[in-house]
Design a protein around this motif. Structure first.
Motif, PDB file in Angstrom:
ATOM      1  N   ALA A 293      19.856  43.262  44.293  1.00 17.25           N
ATOM      2  CA  ALA A 293      20.459  43.038  45.600  1.00 17.25           C
ATOM      3  C   ALA A 293      21.940  42.742  45.341  1.00 17.25           C
ATOM      4  O   ALA A 293      22.276  41.966  44.439  1.00 17.25           O
TER       5      ALA A 293
ATOM      6  N   SER B  68      25.821  41.689  46.879  1.00 18.14           N
ATOM      7  CA  SER B  68      26.600  41.131  47.982  1.00 18.14           C
ATOM      8  C   SER B  68      28.075  41.255  47.602  1.00 18.14           C
ATOM      9  O   SER B  68      28.430  41.251  46.421  1.00 18.14           O
TER      10      SER B  68
ATOM     11  N   ASP C  23      32.300  40.318  48.681  1.00 18.61           N
ATOM     12  CA  ASP C  23      33.296  39.541  49.413  1.00 18.61           C
ATOM     13  C   ASP C  23      34.644  40.182  49.121  1.00 18.61           C
ATOM     14  O   ASP C  23      34.954  40.474  47.955  1.00 18.61           O
TER      15      ASP C  23
ATOM     16  N   GLU D 279      28.448  40.237  43.662  1.00 18.70           N
ATOM     17  CA  GLU D 279      27.382  39.394  43.119  1.00 18.70           C
ATOM     18  C   GLU D 279      26.105  40.217  43.070  1.00 18.70           C
ATOM     19  O   GLU D 279      25.731  40.852  44.062  1.00 18.70           O
TER      20      GLU D 279
END
Length: 136
Positions: free
Chosen positions: A30, A32, A34, A53
């Motif tokens: 998974a 993520s 930013d 991440e």
């Protein structure tokens, strides 16, 4: 107004955390993201900070957290308002292959099955980047 052109002039990684000690044998990754940016009007430069991440189902901590900075030159842009919409989408897309390659290289050098990030369309991050951009 003249056409806006931009190019990446440099990139670097300043934060890298890799913890593969509990890495399961299956890769149910998974990701993520930013993103944030600083436009430096005096130099017509834009610094994109891109944090990726990587987590895996069943592992309490992130496997990989990487922060990469990309420096872009926008020679015909002199204010934040002049930055074209397409820059935000495309700058992230330009920087991601460097992050992807770095994560693959570092994790495969650990002499265990590496983490190979998928090829992704990250245009959805353009709006987030625009919202998280400030002028300097």
């Amino acid at each position: 107004m003249p056409k806006a052109a931009f190019s990446i002039t440099n990139y670097y990684f300043d934060k890298v955390n890799i913890n593969l000690e509990d890495k399961p044998s299956t890769n149910e990754l998974a990701l993520s993201f930013d993103v944030k940016g600083i436009f430096k009007a005096a130099e017509s430069d834009y610094e994109l900070t891109f944090v990726v991440e990587v987590t895996n189902k069943g592992v309490a901590h992130p496997l990989v957290v990487v922060q990469c900075h990309g420096i872009f030159r926008l020679p015909n842009i002199h204010s934040l308002e002049e930055i074209p919409e397409f820059f935000y989408n495309n700058s992230v897309a330009i920087l991601f292959p460097y992050v992807r390659g770095y994560v693959s290289m570092v994790t495969t050098q650990a002499n265990i099955p590496g983490i190979i990030l998928p090829t992704l369309n990250l245009t959805s991050l353009g709006a987030q980047l625009k919202d998280n951009t400030e002028a300097q």
